[in-house]
Design a protein around this motif. Structure first.
Motif, PDB file in Angstrom:
ATOM      1  N   SER A  20       0.908  -1.743  -0.249  1.00  0.00           N
ATOM      2  CA  SER A  20      -0.162  -0.135   0.152  1.00  0.00           C
ATOM      3  C   SER A  20       0.776   1.149  -0.592  1.00  0.00           C
ATOM      4  N   THR A  21       0.259   1.927  -0.954  1.00  0.00           N
ATOM      5  CA  THR A  21       1.374   3.482  -1.066  1.00  0.00           C
ATOM      6  C   THR A  21       0.074   4.395  -0.882  1.00  0.00           C
ATOM      7  N   GLU A  22       0.544   5.458   0.302  1.00  0.00           N
ATOM      8  CA  GLU A  22      -0.245   6.144   0.456  1.00  0.00           C
ATOM      9  C   GLU A  22       0.029   7.381  -0.649  1.00  0.00           C
ATOM     10  N   VAL A  23      -1.535   8.828  -0.406  1.00  0.00           N
ATOM     11  CA  VAL A  23      -1.590   9.970  -1.394  1.00  0.00           C
ATOM     12  C   VAL A  23      -1.694  10.920   0.056  1.00  0.00           C
ATOM     13  N   ASP A  24      -0.839  11.579  -0.393  1.00  0.00           N
ATOM     14  CA  ASP A  24      -0.655  12.961   0.388  1.00  0.00           C
ATOM     15  C   ASP A  24      -1.798  13.357   1.279  1.00  0.00           C
ATOM     16  N   ALA A  25      -1.746  13.323   2.714  1.00  0.00           N
ATOM     17  CA  ALA A  25      -2.478  13.406   3.737  1.00  0.00           C
ATOM     18  C   ALA A  25      -3.487  15.029   3.500  1.00  0.00           C
ATOM     19  N   ARG A  26      -2.899  15.413   3.376  1.00  0.00           N
ATOM     20  CA  ARG A  26      -3.109  17.321   2.888  1.00  0.00           C
ATOM     21  C   ARG A  26      -4.079  17.553   1.570  1.00  0.00           C
ATOM     22  N   LEU A  27      -4.799  16.354   1.551  1.00  0.00           N
ATOM     23  CA  LEU A  27      -5.542  16.101   0.269  1.00  0.00           C
ATOM     24  C   LEU A  27      -6.467  14.947   0.473  1.00  0.00           C
ATOM     25  N   SER A  28      -6.646  14.994   1.826  1.00  0.00           N
ATOM     26  CA  SER A  28      -8.223  14.686   2.673  1.00  0.00           C
ATOM     27  C   SER A  28      -8.690  14.969   1.932  1.00  0.00           C
ATOM     28  N   PHE A  29      -9.368  16.273   1.815  1.00  0.00           N
ATOM     29  CA  PHE A  29     -10.460  17.162   1.508  1.00  0.00           C
ATOM     30  C   PHE A  29     -10.846  17.408   0.059  1.00  0.00           C
ATOM     31  N   ASP A  30      -9.534  16.711  -0.685  1.00  0.00           N
ATOM     32  CA  ASP A  30      -9.876  17.669  -2.192  1.00  0.00           C
ATOM     33  C   ASP A  30      -9.956  15.999  -3.157  1.00  0.00           C
ATOM     34  N   THR A  31     -11.150  15.847  -3.357  1.00  0.00           N
ATOM     35  CA  THR A  31     -11.458  14.427  -4.139  1.00  0.00           C
ATOM     36  C   THR A  31     -10.277  14.312  -5.794  1.00  0.00           C
ATOM     37  N   SER A  32     -10.659  15.823  -6.138  1.00  0.00           N
ATOM     38  CA  SER A  32      -9.457  15.369  -7.603  1.00  0.00           C
ATOM     39  C   SER A  32      -8.407  15.651  -7.698  1.00  0.00           C
ATOM     40  N   SER A  62      -1.312  -3.979 -10.501  1.00  0.00           N
ATOM     41  CA  SER A  62      -2.205  -4.670  -9.163  1.00  0.00           C
ATOM     42  C   SER A  62      -1.504  -4.862  -8.357  1.00  0.00           C
ATOM     43  N   ARG A  63      -0.255  -5.063  -8.435  1.00  0.00           N
ATOM     44  CA  ARG A  63       0.332  -5.446  -6.844  1.00  0.00           C
ATOM     45  C   ARG A  63       0.617  -3.960  -5.617  1.00  0.00           C
ATOM     46  N   VAL A  64      -0.265  -2.763  -6.330  1.00  0.00           N
ATOM     47  CA  VAL A  64      -0.323  -1.817  -5.224  1.00  0.00           C
ATOM     48  C   VAL A  64      -1.911  -1.787  -4.693  1.00  0.00           C
ATOM     49  N   LEU A  65      -1.626  -1.223  -3.158  1.00  0.00           N
ATOM     50  CA  LEU A  65      -3.434   0.048  -3.232  1.00  0.00           C
ATOM     51  C   LEU A  65      -2.427   1.100  -2.999  1.00  0.00           C
ATOM     52  N   ILE A  66      -3.423   2.440  -3.228  1.00  0.00           N
ATOM     53  CA  ILE A  66      -3.246   3.139  -3.319  1.00  0.00           C
ATOM     54  C   ILE A  66      -3.881   3.570  -1.705  1.00  0.00           C
ATOM     55  N   LYS A  67      -3.389   4.173  -0.875  1.00  0.00           N
ATOM     56  CA  LYS A  67      -4.241   4.200   0.540  1.00  0.00           C
ATOM     57  C   LYS A  67      -4.491   5.274   0.752  1.00  0.00           C
ATOM     58  N   ILE A  68      -5.741   5.835   1.077  1.00  0.00           N
ATOM     59  CA  ILE A  68      -6.821   6.931   1.228  1.00  0.00           C
ATOM     60  C   ILE A  68      -6.632   7.452   2.031  1.00  0.00           C
ATOM     61  N   ALA A  69      -6.916   8.412   3.005  1.00  0.00           N
ATOM     62  CA  ALA A  69      -8.276   8.863   4.217  1.00  0.00           C
ATOM     63  C   ALA A  69      -9.247   8.423   3.557  1.00  0.00           C
ATOM     64  N   SER A  70     -10.578   7.702   5.118  1.00  0.00           N
ATOM     65  CA  SER A  70     -11.703   7.314   4.615  1.00  0.00           C
ATOM     66  C   SER A  70     -12.633   9.183   5.016  1.00  0.00           C
ATOM     67  N   THR A  71     -12.177   9.968   4.253  1.00  0.00           N
ATOM     68  CA  THR A  71     -13.009  10.986   4.465  1.00  0.00           C
ATOM     69  C   THR A  71     -14.147  11.385   3.298  1.00  0.00           C
ATOM     70  N   TRP A  72     -14.715  11.610   3.443  1.00  0.00           N
ATOM     71  CA  TRP A  72     -16.230  11.466   2.734  1.00  0.00           C
ATOM     72  C   TRP A  72     -15.470  11.591   1.235  1.00  0.00           C
ATOM     73  N   GLU A  73     -14.658  12.635   0.855  1.00  0.00           N
ATOM     74  CA  GLU A  73     -13.589  13.275  -0.494  1.00  0.00           C
ATOM     75  C   GLU A  73     -12.594  12.269  -0.716  1.00  0.00           C
ATOM     76  N   ALA A 100      -8.988  13.766  12.440  1.00  0.00           N
ATOM     77  CA  ALA A 100      -8.206  15.270  12.527  1.00  0.00           C
ATOM     78  C   ALA A 100      -7.457  14.792  13.124  1.00  0.00           C
ATOM     79  N   ASP A 101      -6.867  14.042  13.765  1.00  0.00           N
ATOM     80  CA  ASP A 101      -5.821  13.758  14.464  1.00  0.00           C
ATOM     81  C   ASP A 101      -4.820  13.748  14.025  1.00  0.00           C
ATOM     82  N   GLY A 102      -5.471  11.868  12.614  1.00  0.00           N
ATOM     83  CA  GLY A 102      -4.587  11.039  12.224  1.00  0.00           C
ATOM     84  C   GLY A 102      -4.004  11.774  10.905  1.00  0.00           C
ATOM     85  N   ILE A 103      -4.212  12.616  10.291  1.00  0.00           N
ATOM     86  CA  ILE A 103      -5.128  12.883   8.797  1.00  0.00           C
ATOM     87  C   ILE A 103      -3.657  14.561   9.609  1.00  0.00           C
TER      88      ILE A 103
END
Length: 322
Positions: free
Chosen positions: A94-106, A127-138, A297-300
């Motif tokens: 799993s590779t994570e998207v920058d947490a500062r984008l957690s409220f920006d879908t695009s 296919s061996r990569v999972l994109i990791k995203i915070a579970s906000t609505w966005e 919020a604390d995790g982000i």
């Protein structure tokens, strides 16, 4: 009697919760997961120095502003680390998207696609990569679109039942409910100094989600994360996946006691009923759950802070190399 770790592996896929190459080589888990905090720790090791140099050089060739080069360099560092990890394990990373984008879908979509593109450029089977995203609505909305594009996602920083239901309804490949951080909040706010494993609020949360998914036919994988002790892990034996730190993996390896399966898809049952989760319901249920709201919020904030520190380290290397 075999160790509890060996017994756990017969009923649950064990994932290494570390970005440390040496630790992954030692433990040989099925899968691995990283985040900015883990990458920041790992980047201090000599094993990561060639990756840092390569990421900085790659970003410089791309051009753009210094800020743009920093984001490219840190994304490439994550990809190079993921590539190295994949050479040591049979499963996915799993590779994570920058947490500062957690409220920006695009913006999340753009960065996720770039990570996959970088992996592809490195010759990695995406296919061996999972994109990791915070579970906000966005974040969940971004994952819904990515899944339609064939990009599988890991929805992280998940603390509430409504988050889990929204993720499943969006078709997310995997969720990472945070067991230990839920326990942390309850210890800080309940006046108690401990919980028996069976009463651990984080364990109860994951058990509820697992049973709901299985009873309702959702295919989303449940991967318990953020453990504080092996008692939590033992109470979730049988969960689809568990991502475990090297220290707790060692404890499980050293324990020769019997491990009893706790979760089973064949016997899962739950009385929870929640209709289609739209934005209004998601935000209301989130608002009503103080623990989930505060820990999300604390995790982000924590992941964002570590991302910034990682960028500062990369900036220093780029300056020294210039």
């Amino acid at each position: 009697m075999t160790s509890k770790l060996d017994q756990l592996k017969t009923m649950t896929t064990v994932v290494a919760d570390t970005g440390d190459i040496d630790a992954i080589a030692q433990w040989r888990p099925e899968d691995a997961t990283t985040n900015p905090s883990l990458l920041l720790k790992a980047a201090a090791s000599e094993a990561y120095r060639p990756m840092l140099d390569k990421a900085v050089a790659f970003a410089a060739k791309q051009g753009g502003s210094r800020a743009e080069q920093l984001t490219v360099a840190t994304d490439m560092l994550a990809v190079l680390a993921g590539k190295e990890i994949l050479s040591l394990i049979p499963g996915v990373v799993s590779t994570e998207v920058d947490a500062r984008l957690s409220f920006d879908t695009s913006a999340t979509l753009k960065r996720a696609r770039r990570l996959v593109e970088f992996y592809d450029q490195q010759g990695v089977d995406t296919s061996r990569v999972l994109i990791k995203i915070a579970s906000t609505w966005e974040g969940i909305r971004a994952a819904e679109q990515l899944e339609k594009e064939g990009i599988r996602c890991n929805l992280t920083l998940l603390f509430s039942f409504v988050q889990a239901v929204a993720c499943a309804q969006a078709g997310a490949h995997l969720i990472s409910p945070f067991v230990g951080r839920i326990l942390d909040w309850h210890l800080a706010n309940s006046g108690r100094d401990s919980y028996p494993p069976a009463e651990d609020p984080g364990v109860q949360s994951v058990t509820r989600i697992y049973n709901y998914y299985k009873a309702n036919g959702y295919n989303t994988v449940v991967m318990g994360a953020s453990f504080r002790n092996i008692g939590e892990i033992e109470m979730l034996a049988g969960c689809d996946r568990l991502t475990i730190s090297p220290a707790l993996l060692q404890e499980l390896k050293d324990d020769q006691g019997e491990l009893t399966r706790q979760l089973n898809a064949d016997t899962a049952a739950g009385s929870d009923r929640l209709g289609t989760v739209d934005e209004k319901l998601f935000r209301w249920e989130s608002n009503e759950d103080a623990m989930a709201t505060e820990k999300l919020a604390d995790g982000i904030r924590r992941f964002a802070a570590d991302q910034i520190e990682l960028e500062q380290r990369v900036r220093q290397m780029a300056t020294a190399a210039a």
